[in-house]
Design a protein around this motif. Sequence first.
Motif, PDB file in Angstrom:
ATOM      1  N   GLN A 399       0.847  -1.194   0.000  1.00 26.11           N
ATOM      2  CA  GLN A 399       0.000   0.000   0.000  1.00 26.11           C
ATOM      3  C   GLN A 399       0.883   1.245   0.000  1.00 26.11           C
ATOM      4  O   GLN A 399       1.660   1.460   0.927  1.00 26.11           O
ATOM      5  CB  GLN A 399      -0.932   0.002   1.224  1.00 26.11           C
ATOM      6  CG  GLN A 399      -1.993  -1.088   1.168  1.00 26.11           C
ATOM      7  CD  GLN A 399      -2.987  -0.989   2.307  1.00 26.11           C
ATOM      8  OE1 GLN A 399      -2.852  -0.155   3.192  1.00 26.11           O
ATOM      9  NE2 GLN A 399      -3.988  -1.845   2.287  1.00 26.11           N
ATOM     10  N   SER A 401       0.976   5.586  -1.094  1.00 21.14           N
ATOM     11  CA  SER A 401       0.447   6.792  -1.719  1.00 21.14           C
ATOM     12  C   SER A 401       1.382   7.132  -2.881  1.00 21.14           C
ATOM     13  O   SER A 401       0.955   7.490  -3.972  1.00 21.14           O
ATOM     14  CB  SER A 401       0.366   7.932  -0.714  1.00 21.14           C
ATOM     15  OG  SER A 401       1.648   8.160  -0.131  1.00 21.14           O
ATOM     16  N   SER A 402       2.679   6.971  -2.637  1.00 22.83           N
ATOM     17  CA  SER A 402       3.674   7.071  -3.699  1.00 22.83           C
ATOM     18  C   SER A 402       4.802   6.094  -3.373  1.00 22.83           C
ATOM     19  O   SER A 402       5.021   5.746  -2.214  1.00 22.83           O
ATOM     20  CB  SER A 402       4.226   8.497  -3.808  1.00 22.83           C
ATOM     21  OG  SER A 402       4.838   8.882  -2.597  1.00 22.83           O
ATOM     22  N   THR A 422      -1.875  -1.310  -3.813  1.00 30.60           N
ATOM     23  CA  THR A 422      -2.612  -0.055  -3.845  1.00 30.60           C
ATOM     24  C   THR A 422      -1.605   1.072  -3.953  1.00 30.60           C
ATOM     25  O   THR A 422      -0.843   1.333  -3.021  1.00 30.60           O
ATOM     26  CB  THR A 422      -3.452   0.114  -2.571  1.00 30.60           C
ATOM     27  OG1 THR A 422      -4.336  -1.003  -2.450  1.00 30.60           O
ATOM     28  CG2 THR A 422      -4.264   1.394  -2.622  1.00 30.60           C
ATOM     29  N   ASP A 424      -0.981   5.112  -5.689  1.00 32.88           N
ATOM     30  CA  ASP A 424      -1.578   6.263  -6.359  1.00 32.88           C
ATOM     31  C   ASP A 424      -0.620   6.907  -7.361  1.00 32.88           C
ATOM     32  O   ASP A 424      -1.000   7.235  -8.477  1.00 32.88           O
ATOM     33  CB  ASP A 424      -2.015   7.314  -5.321  1.00 32.88           C
ATOM     34  CG  ASP A 424      -3.095   6.778  -4.384  1.00 32.88           C
ATOM     35  OD1 ASP A 424      -3.902   5.952  -4.841  1.00 32.88           O
ATOM     36  OD2 ASP A 424      -3.118   7.187  -3.214  1.00 32.88           O
ATOM     37  N   ASP A 425       0.620   7.088  -6.959  1.00 30.68           N
ATOM     38  CA  ASP A 425       1.569   7.846  -7.766  1.00 30.68           C
ATOM     39  C   ASP A 425       2.731   6.943  -8.194  1.00 30.68           C
ATOM     40  O   ASP A 425       3.489   6.448  -7.355  1.00 30.68           O
ATOM     41  CB  ASP A 425       2.089   9.026  -6.935  1.00 30.68           C
ATOM     42  CG  ASP A 425       3.078   9.894  -7.706  1.00 30.68           C
ATOM     43  OD1 ASP A 425       3.333   9.600  -8.887  1.00 30.68           O
ATOM     44  OD2 ASP A 425       3.602  10.850  -7.110  1.00 30.68           O
ATOM     45  N   GLY A 444      -3.947  -0.761  -7.994  1.00 30.90           N
ATOM     46  CA  GLY A 444      -4.931   0.306  -7.870  1.00 30.90           C
ATOM     47  C   GLY A 444      -4.579   1.562  -8.641  1.00 30.90           C
ATOM     48  O   GLY A 444      -5.129   2.631  -8.338  1.00 30.90           O
ATOM     49  N   ILE A 445      -3.694   1.481  -9.614  1.00 26.71           N
ATOM     50  CA  ILE A 445      -3.299   2.689 -10.345  1.00 26.71           C
ATOM     51  C   ILE A 445      -4.493   3.267 -11.109  1.00 26.71           C
ATOM     52  O   ILE A 445      -5.328   2.543 -11.636  1.00 26.71           O
ATOM     53  CB  ILE A 445      -2.128   2.434 -11.313  1.00 26.71           C
ATOM     54  CG1 ILE A 445      -2.511   1.414 -12.395  1.00 26.71           C
ATOM     55  CG2 ILE A 445      -0.894   1.993 -10.574  1.00 26.71           C
ATOM     56  CD1 ILE A 445      -1.525   1.382 -13.543  1.00 26.71           C
ATOM     57  N   LYS A 446      -4.535   4.594 -11.158  1.00 25.70           N
ATOM     58  CA  LYS A 446      -5.612   5.292 -11.869  1.00 25.70           C
ATOM     59  C   LYS A 446      -5.111   5.902 -13.170  1.00 25.70           C
ATOM     60  O   LYS A 446      -5.893   6.188 -14.069  1.00 25.70           O
ATOM     61  CB  LYS A 446      -6.204   6.393 -10.983  1.00 25.70           C
ATOM     62  CG  LYS A 446      -6.856   5.889  -9.701  1.00 25.70           C
ATOM     63  CD  LYS A 446      -7.367   7.041  -8.846  1.00 25.70           C
ATOM     64  CE  LYS A 446      -8.142   6.543  -7.625  1.00 25.70           C
ATOM     65  NZ  LYS A 446      -7.323   5.730  -6.716  1.00 25.70           N
ATOM     66  N   GLU A 447      -3.797   6.097 -13.254  1.00 25.43           N
ATOM     67  CA  GLU A 447      -3.234   6.777 -14.418  1.00 25.43           C
ATOM     68  C   GLU A 447      -1.863   6.211 -14.758  1.00 25.43           C
ATOM     69  O   GLU A 447      -1.069   5.897 -13.875  1.00 25.43           O
ATOM     70  CB  GLU A 447      -3.120   8.278 -14.142  1.00 25.43           C
ATOM     71  CG  GLU A 447      -2.513   9.068 -15.275  1.00 25.43           C
ATOM     72  CD  GLU A 447      -2.395  10.552 -14.967  1.00 25.43           C
ATOM     73  OE1 GLU A 447      -1.873  11.302 -15.825  1.00 25.43           O
ATOM     74  OE2 GLU A 447      -2.821  10.962 -13.859  1.00 25.43           O
ATOM     75  N   GLU A 468      -9.274   0.442 -11.917  1.00 25.31           N
ATOM     76  CA  GLU A 468      -9.389   1.884 -11.711  1.00 25.31           C
ATOM     77  C   GLU A 468      -8.609   2.692 -12.741  1.00 25.31           C
ATOM     78  O   GLU A 468      -8.619   3.924 -12.705  1.00 25.31           O
ATOM     79  CB  GLU A 468      -8.917   2.240 -10.295  1.00 25.31           C
ATOM     80  CG  GLU A 468      -9.749   1.588  -9.196  1.00 25.31           C
ATOM     81  CD  GLU A 468      -9.244   1.951  -7.810  1.00 25.31           C
ATOM     82  OE1 GLU A 468      -9.056   3.156  -7.549  1.00 25.31           O
ATOM     83  OE2 GLU A 468      -9.022   1.030  -7.002  1.00 25.31           O
TER      84      GLU A 468
END
Length: 671
Positions: A399, A401-402, A422, A424-425, A444-447, A468
């Motif tokens: 997990q 955030s970055s 998970t 994000d960045d 869980g990457i979005k981009e 996602e």
Amino acid sequence: MSILNGIMEALKDDSVSVVGVHGMGGIGKTTMVKEIARKVKGKLFDSVVIATVTQAIDIEKIQNQIADFLGLKFEEQSMVGKAFRLRERLKEKRVLVVLDDIWEKLDIEEVGIPLGDEHKGCKLLLTSRELNVLLNGMDAHKNFPIGVLNEKEAWDLFKKKAGDCVESFDLKPIAMEVAKKCAGLPIAIATVAGALRNKRLFEWKNALRELERPSSSNFTGINAAYSAIEWSFNYLESEEVKLTFLLCSVIGHNGLVEDLVRYTLGLGLFDGVYTMEEARNKVLTVVANLKASALLLDSYNDERFDIHDVVWDSALAIALKDYRMLVLRDHVPKEWSDKEKINSWSLISLRCPQIIANLPKEMECSGLSFFHMASAVKIPPNFFKQTKGLKVLDLFRMQFSSLPKSIIHLTDLRMLCLKESTVDDIIVIGELKNLEILDLAKSGIKELPKEMAQLTQLRLLDLSWCRELEIISPDVLSSLSELKELYMGGSFVEWENEGVAENEKKNASLDELNNLPCLTTLDVHISDAQMIPKHRFVETLDKYVICVGDYNRLVWYQSHECLRTLRLTLCTNIHLDNGLKMLLIKTEALYLEGLEGVKNVLVELDNRKDLPHLKRLHIKNGMHVQYITMNEIGVSELCSITLENLPQLISFCCQDERCSIISEPLPLFNK
């Protein structure tokens, strides 16, 4: 056989819902229950599912194994949701659930297995080394012990594994002595006999001498298995094969062959192997040879391998003692606290919660080439600062955030895996210029940011089941000029439409795949069939799973048995332009759903052109389909047809005797 028959009778008894099998490691418990599973499937039970539990219980992993057997794809994220879904699915039929290698009490309800009054059609078959676990922990109604083989049984098994040559006059006395060294343990017999199969007399004599090195007092019980396995390991043909086997021990039970392929490529393990396809063929060959020597086992499908617990323990001991590989599975060895030793490790795999919860601020390990960790914990920012030689980094179910900033120091990194993490960045990944394999499956990457365009050495990109993922920055995919394999199944669908001005593009377009001259493997979903025709990339594909149409209606397709699979969900009548026709000609498995207004499927589908490679055809939910005429289409390789929900079907015609038909009851099926 008497034990096997006893277990079979217990499974027939309506008053018995939990049956246990117990005995020491290497004694044959798993082999026994797999044989029973084979015998009862389709007779006593409609389905049989098998899950390996192991010492470190992972409920979600058990749930996923059961789901694999049932062909079930979880939409739920929580264990509770998965348990509910499993429970409902298992209630649909008579099912035997085999839970192999239980070490302590397992909460059946938490897994999602309905028993007793909840579903009398479901029964449990358990294996454990400890009888008390079965009696007190799992409430097994009947338990069966398995002991060592007697001398005759041991010799019969040895002959089967080593071949008839052991009956020759000069070899038999030595072969019998070798067999006795295995102390009646099937796993020891299988590994030693397999290693000596078809070997010459002097090799047998040398094997006997080496097996006699431990004292006879130590060569009993489980020590016989450990010694036999170590001897079999030393007998492997090359250092490459030995290291591949030790990587199998890092992966563990029911491991994916594909993970092994990616590890070996990342490490550069095989000399003279340069392409993805060459690596895959090499690993498959090595795995087949390791299975033949009984160091590896078959798993529940061809995409996986399994490893016996005793072999696994032995492999980890060898890795630690001779190869500077530290695999922390379920306890903390003294080596972990020795900083001097830690700095010498070449491979570290952390699954032990006590270790993972207390990571050092910096990992001082300059010689490390492989690092694997599986846990949802925070990694310190400078953790990788002193591991500059790292080539493979596998962070499973983490997990973030970055990602830790120290990853930028991994300039030699060839493979990065963030499967089921998970995160994000992921912008920092763009700094890993030598990366060749990037696995973000189920993450869980979005981009996929524009910085990823710097990965010009990337050969494999796995974005499978990234639910996602909604943005792939324009020109990222087209910049990956060395990309050979791209996996996006169950993932990104927001392809940019053609004709959009460059400065207005917000997402990747299919046009970008035309700029990948090396692309040979593609797994992708395309929402609109009209987006395909002008794309040249279809010409270079050797393997593909291409889904065209409504995303939500494609969940029933799970099998990837064929190299080239095309799945079409069309809400209008069939109109195929050049791109789709080119795919059709190469396709081995064709799935069709919808087909509004279509009456004669194959004739209208391909304008009477041949489908020379087609092996499997599945037609579903064709409300207007009346005819399926095979004889007018060249389908010489076709071997399986599945028809489902075709209420207007009048005529089906196929003259190939090899073709097997699987269909639902069809009310208008006249001839």
